[in-house]
Design a protein around this motif. Structure first.
Motif, PDB file in Angstrom:
ATOM      1  N   GLY A 275       0.774  -1.344   0.026  1.00 29.08           N
ATOM      2  CA  GLY A 275      -0.137  -0.156  -0.126  1.00 29.08           C
ATOM      3  C   GLY A 275       0.845   1.064  -0.049  1.00 29.08           C
ATOM      4  O   GLY A 275       0.525   2.000  -0.725  1.00 29.08           O
ATOM      5  N   ALA A 276       1.954   1.312   0.682  1.00 23.55           N
ATOM      6  CA  ALA A 276       2.745   2.206   0.722  1.00 23.55           C
ATOM      7  C   ALA A 276       3.472   2.723  -0.549  1.00 23.55           C
ATOM      8  O   ALA A 276       3.563   3.703  -1.028  1.00 23.55           O
ATOM      9  CB  ALA A 276       3.993   2.090   1.889  1.00 23.55           C
ATOM     10  N   VAL A 277       3.814   1.588  -1.295  1.00 20.19           N
ATOM     11  CA  VAL A 277       4.510   1.671  -2.523  1.00 20.19           C
ATOM     12  C   VAL A 277       3.530   2.061  -3.670  1.00 20.19           C
ATOM     13  O   VAL A 277       3.780   3.151  -4.346  1.00 20.19           O
ATOM     14  CB  VAL A 277       4.971   0.427  -3.069  1.00 20.19           C
ATOM     15  CG1 VAL A 277       5.328   0.393  -4.324  1.00 20.19           C
ATOM     16  CG2 VAL A 277       6.298  -0.250  -2.294  1.00 20.19           C
ATOM     17  N   LEU A 278       2.327   1.762  -3.523  1.00 17.38           N
ATOM     18  CA  LEU A 278       1.149   2.171  -4.495  1.00 17.38           C
ATOM     19  C   LEU A 278       0.976   3.942  -4.331  1.00 17.38           C
ATOM     20  O   LEU A 278       0.758   4.618  -5.092  1.00 17.38           O
ATOM     21  CB  LEU A 278      -0.078   1.326  -4.096  1.00 17.38           C
ATOM     22  CG  LEU A 278       0.295  -0.128  -4.862  1.00 17.38           C
ATOM     23  CD1 LEU A 278      -1.247  -0.860  -4.429  1.00 17.38           C
ATOM     24  CD2 LEU A 278       0.564  -0.418  -6.352  1.00 17.38           C
ATOM     25  N   MET A 279       0.854   4.098  -2.970  1.00 21.25           N
ATOM     26  CA  MET A 279       0.801   5.548  -2.645  1.00 21.25           C
ATOM     27  C   MET A 279       1.611   6.323  -3.252  1.00 21.25           C
ATOM     28  O   MET A 279       1.389   7.349  -3.634  1.00 21.25           O
ATOM     29  CB  MET A 279       0.407   5.601  -1.010  1.00 21.25           C
ATOM     30  CG  MET A 279       0.102   7.038  -0.733  1.00 21.25           C
ATOM     31  SD  MET A 279      -1.579   7.508  -1.249  1.00 21.25           S
ATOM     32  CE  MET A 279      -2.677   6.386  -0.729  1.00 21.25           C
ATOM     33  N   ALA A 280       3.031   5.930  -2.798  1.00 18.29           N
ATOM     34  CA  ALA A 280       4.095   6.775  -3.456  1.00 18.29           C
ATOM     35  C   ALA A 280       4.048   6.937  -4.975  1.00 18.29           C
ATOM     36  O   ALA A 280       4.517   7.993  -5.518  1.00 18.29           O
ATOM     37  CB  ALA A 280       5.352   6.119  -3.069  1.00 18.29           C
ATOM     38  N   LEU A 281       3.598   5.820  -5.702  1.00 14.73           N
ATOM     39  CA  LEU A 281       3.518   5.843  -6.929  1.00 14.73           C
ATOM     40  C   LEU A 281       2.626   6.619  -7.637  1.00 14.73           C
ATOM     41  O   LEU A 281       2.537   7.497  -8.377  1.00 14.73           O
ATOM     42  CB  LEU A 281       3.293   4.536  -7.676  1.00 14.73           C
ATOM     43  CG  LEU A 281       4.441   3.514  -7.776  1.00 14.73           C
ATOM     44  CD1 LEU A 281       4.135   2.020  -8.046  1.00 14.73           C
ATOM     45  CD2 LEU A 281       5.689   3.927  -8.321  1.00 14.73           C
ATOM     46  N   MET A 282       1.084   6.671  -6.838  1.00 16.58           N
ATOM     47  CA  MET A 282       0.343   7.583  -7.135  1.00 16.58           C
ATOM     48  C   MET A 282       0.635   8.854  -6.909  1.00 16.58           C
ATOM     49  O   MET A 282       0.106   9.954  -7.846  1.00 16.58           O
ATOM     50  CB  MET A 282      -1.190   7.311  -6.320  1.00 16.58           C
ATOM     51  CG  MET A 282      -1.542   5.958  -6.448  1.00 16.58           C
ATOM     52  SD  MET A 282      -3.070   5.465  -5.448  1.00 16.58           S
ATOM     53  CE  MET A 282      -4.127   7.035  -5.515  1.00 16.58           C
ATOM     54  N   ARG A 283       1.510   9.298  -5.914  1.00 12.73           N
ATOM     55  CA  ARG A 283       2.041  10.651  -5.911  1.00 12.73           C
ATOM     56  C   ARG A 283       3.007  11.018  -6.809  1.00 12.73           C
ATOM     57  O   ARG A 283       3.466  12.245  -6.539  1.00 12.73           O
ATOM     58  CB  ARG A 283       2.193  10.921  -4.272  1.00 12.73           C
ATOM     59  CG  ARG A 283       1.254  10.879  -3.383  1.00 12.73           C
ATOM     60  CD  ARG A 283       1.369  10.862  -2.195  1.00 12.73           C
ATOM     61  NE  ARG A 283       0.069  10.918  -1.030  1.00 12.73           N
ATOM     62  CZ  ARG A 283       0.133  10.740   0.275  1.00 12.73           C
ATOM     63  NH1 ARG A 283       1.199  10.651   0.697  1.00 12.73           N
ATOM     64  NH2 ARG A 283      -1.088  10.814   0.750  1.00 12.73           N
ATOM     65  N   GLY A 284       3.556  10.197  -7.526  1.00 14.34           N
ATOM     66  CA  GLY A 284       4.661  10.479  -8.294  1.00 14.34           C
ATOM     67  C   GLY A 284       5.923  10.661  -7.527  1.00 14.34           C
ATOM     68  O   GLY A 284       6.644  11.635  -7.997  1.00 14.34           O
ATOM     69  N   ARG A 285       6.225  10.034  -6.258  1.00 16.96           N
ATOM     70  CA  ARG A 285       7.450  10.445  -5.667  1.00 16.96           C
ATOM     71  C   ARG A 285       8.600  10.060  -6.042  1.00 16.96           C
ATOM     72  O   ARG A 285       9.561  10.772  -5.876  1.00 16.96           O
ATOM     73  CB  ARG A 285       7.200   9.633  -4.154  1.00 16.96           C
ATOM     74  CG  ARG A 285       5.980   9.799  -3.179  1.00 16.96           C
ATOM     75  CD  ARG A 285       6.030  11.345  -2.916  1.00 16.96           C
ATOM     76  NE  ARG A 285       6.881  11.923  -2.422  1.00 16.96           N
ATOM     77  CZ  ARG A 285       7.259  12.270  -0.994  1.00 16.96           C
ATOM     78  NH1 ARG A 285       6.208  12.099  -0.161  1.00 16.96           N
ATOM     79  NH2 ARG A 285       8.204  12.788  -0.582  1.00 16.96           N
ATOM     80  N   GLU A 286       8.704   9.095  -7.331  1.00 23.12           N
ATOM     81  CA  GLU A 286       9.924   8.898  -8.068  1.00 23.12           C
ATOM     82  C   GLU A 286      10.355  10.007  -8.984  1.00 23.12           C
ATOM     83  O   GLU A 286      11.367  10.184  -9.219  1.00 23.12           O
ATOM     84  CB  GLU A 286       9.766   7.779  -8.941  1.00 23.12           C
ATOM     85  CG  GLU A 286       8.965   7.992 -10.101  1.00 23.12           C
ATOM     86  CD  GLU A 286       7.433   7.834  -9.896  1.00 23.12           C
ATOM     87  OE1 GLU A 286       6.631   7.749 -11.145  1.00 23.12           O
ATOM     88  OE2 GLU A 286       6.976   7.836  -8.882  1.00 23.12           O
ATOM     89  N   LEU A 287       9.365  11.143  -8.978  1.00 24.94           N
ATOM     90  CA  LEU A 287       9.866  12.314  -9.679  1.00 24.94           C
ATOM     91  C   LEU A 287      10.068  13.653  -8.862  1.00 24.94           C
ATOM     92  O   LEU A 287      10.499  14.629  -9.355  1.00 24.94           O
ATOM     93  CB  LEU A 287       8.503  12.918 -10.318  1.00 24.94           C
ATOM     94  CG  LEU A 287       7.998  12.014 -11.341  1.00 24.94           C
ATOM     95  CD1 LEU A 287       6.392  12.564 -11.984  1.00 24.94           C
ATOM     96  CD2 LEU A 287       8.750  11.514 -12.610  1.00 24.94           C
ATOM     97  N   ASP A 288      10.457  13.225  -7.397  1.00 17.35           N
ATOM     98  CA  ASP A 288      10.916  14.443  -6.590  1.00 17.35           C
ATOM     99  C   ASP A 288      12.134  14.777  -6.887  1.00 17.35           C
ATOM    100  O   ASP A 288      12.499  15.844  -6.867  1.00 17.35           O
ATOM    101  CB  ASP A 288      10.611  13.690  -5.378  1.00 17.35           C
ATOM    102  CG  ASP A 288       9.111  13.690  -4.782  1.00 17.35           C
ATOM    103  OD1 ASP A 288       8.251  14.233  -5.445  1.00 17.35           O
ATOM    104  OD2 ASP A 288       8.986  13.302  -3.481  1.00 17.35           O
ATOM    105  N   PRO A 289      13.087  13.860  -7.107  1.00 17.45           N
ATOM    106  CA  PRO A 289      14.457  14.485  -7.561  1.00 17.45           C
ATOM    107  C   PRO A 289      14.461  15.203  -8.571  1.00 17.45           C
ATOM    108  O   PRO A 289      15.530  16.179  -8.566  1.00 17.45           O
ATOM    109  CB  PRO A 289      15.213  12.990  -7.736  1.00 17.45           C
ATOM    110  CG  PRO A 289      14.455  11.989  -6.981  1.00 17.45           C
ATOM    111  CD  PRO A 289      13.043  12.208  -7.200  1.00 17.45           C
ATOM    112  N   TYR A 290      13.568  15.224  -9.602  1.00 15.99           N
ATOM    113  CA  TYR A 290      13.713  16.106 -10.745  1.00 15.99           C
ATOM    114  C   TYR A 290      12.602  17.431 -10.466  1.00 15.99           C
ATOM    115  O   TYR A 290      12.749  18.392 -11.321  1.00 15.99           O
ATOM    116  CB  TYR A 290      13.210  15.514 -11.964  1.00 15.99           C
ATOM    117  CG  TYR A 290      13.926  13.914 -11.980  1.00 15.99           C
ATOM    118  CD1 TYR A 290      15.239  14.048 -12.389  1.00 15.99           C
ATOM    119  CD2 TYR A 290      13.172  13.062 -11.458  1.00 15.99           C
ATOM    120  CE1 TYR A 290      15.963  12.675 -12.507  1.00 15.99           C
ATOM    121  CE2 TYR A 290      13.915  11.635 -11.621  1.00 15.99           C
ATOM    122  CZ  TYR A 290      15.004  11.637 -12.088  1.00 15.99           C
ATOM    123  OH  TYR A 290      15.774  10.543 -11.926  1.00 15.99           O
TER     124      TYR A 290
END
Length: 413
Positions: A275-290
């Motif tokens: 659930g935590a992984v899916l929530m992070a993906l929904m929020r696009g957290r992998e885009l944070d560094p950019y």
């Protein structure tokens, strides 16, 4: 297949932010290699395979590069494919450990392990490919190897002509402009793979579990296994995310992987983790560094010393890196004479993380591989991997990968 490939010397691409972190880590000794292994039955003709590799390189200029300052330049040298007895292509072989020279190249190594031709009834073949993570990521490298097999089958390779880097793909994401709250830098914590103390060991080794193909999400169960093994009150796992999900058609071999950080405690179960992984993906957290300053927003180390663990006497800031390569169609690696049985990786072990766990699923199996330090506790390593395997419907069959003499092994620092 092309007899004499013409390499694209015009290819130019700026090193991305993530790629620069790997380059910087290399300057202090980290060995950041992606290692891909395809095991199967049958045989592969050496001359045909070499020609297919050369043809695939001609259509992927980003994998025949040399680093010149902050830019990748195309037209670098190609590797000579090594053909050797399959028993010599073990996990302790120098092939899997020697660092790669990204300044002069080649930036890729390829080997084919052949079984004894005298035993024609039990022919086995192992294809192994190694590349530095500063150059590409696992998804791009796997897709390129599939092009090699297209050439082997006489099909047209898809090629990777794009010069897109991670920032180019990130900016095209619909959610790119939505800023997230900064991630707190994780504390250093002891490795779950040790009963006490911290390791000074710099040599990597691997443990593996093979189970029936898994159709449910894999990451949550692996996170739960890591959480169950914690030696402290909390930890942090890093999940690499393929940025290609924001541009599915992009044909680039650049490193398009960006991590998300998931905090865990000993009570974190598979459902909560997924659930935590899916929530992070929904929020696009992998885009944070950019979206903002990379050092202030990456959720991991803030300095090179911290990333390399040199200012972390209490352990590692990242408890585990967990990479799910997803479901791979093994028919992409099949020829008339070769049938792939398993696809797996030998994940890198980096100084800022206690371990690295990878998962690869085909229609025949799911393979979990744990990368750790050679002096980590074997019992704890096997217990963690077996916990994840059983939770995913497999057996407690984890085992250390066979290798050669320890002196043959490479270094992670």
């Amino acid at each position: 297949m092309s007899a004499a490939p013409v390499l694209d010397h015009r290819y130019r691409r700026r090193l991305s932010r993530v790629e620069r972190t790997y380059v910087n880590a290399r300057t202090l000794g980290a060995n950041t290699l992606i290692r891909l292994v395809v095991d199967g039955t049958g045989s592969i003709d050496p001359a045909e395979f070499d020609a297919a590799v050369a043809a695939a390189f001609a259509l992927a200029p980003g994998l025949s590069v040399r680093r010149r300052g902050a830019t990748w330049h195309g037209g670098g040298p190609l590797p000579v494919v090594a053909h050797l007895p399959i028993d010599r292509l073990h996990s302790g072989a120098a092939f899997f450990h020697d660092p790669i020279d990204i300044t002069e190249g080649p930036v890729v190594r390829i080997a084919v392990g052949h079984s004894d031709p005298a035993v024609a009834t039990d022919a086995r073949t192992r294809i192994a490919a190694v590349v530095d993570h500063a150059v590409t990521d696992g998804h791009g490298f796997t897709a390129w190897l599939a092009d090699v097999f297209r050439e082997l089958r006489g099909e047209a390779a898809l090629g990777f002509p794009s010069e897109d880097a991670d920032i180019d793909v990130a900016r095209r994401a619909p959610t790119f402009g939505k800023r997230s709250a900064p991630s707190p830098a994780p504390q250093t914590r002891p490795s779950p793979l040790r009963r006490s103390g911290n390791s000074e060991e710099t040599t990597a080794c691997w443990y593996r579990a093979e189970l029936p193909p898994v159709t449910e999400p894999v990451v949550g169960h692996i996170v739960a296994a890591v959480a169950k093994s914690l030696r402290s009150d909390a930890g942090t796992v890093s999940i690499p995310v393929d940025l290609r999900r924001h541009s599915p058609g992009v044909r680039s071999t650049a490193n398009l992987s960006s991590p998300i950080a998931i905090p865990i405690t000993g009570d974190t179960d598979a459902r909560a983790a997924q659930g935590a992984v899916l929530m992070a993906l929904m929020r696009g957290r992998e885009l944070d560094p950019y979206r903002s300053d990379y050092r202030a927003s990456n959720g991991f180390a803030r300095t090179l010393d911290s990333a390399l663990g040199t200012d972390s006497p209490g352990g590692h800031p990242v408890t585990a890196i967990i990479s799910d390569h997803g479901s791979i169609d093994e028919s992409l690696f099949r020829t008339a004479s070769f049938d792939p049985m398993t696809i797996s990786t030998l994940p890198m072990v980096v100084p800022h993380a206690s371990m690295f766990v990878s998962a690869v699923t085909t229609s025949r199996s799911t393979v979990l591989t744990l990368g750790c330090r050679r002096d980590d506790d074997p019992e704890l390593c096997l217990a963690l991997l077996n916990y994840a395997s059983v939770a995913l419907g497999g057996a407690a069959n984890a085992a250390a990968l066979p290798g050669g003499d320890p002196a043959d092994r490479g270094s992670i620092r």
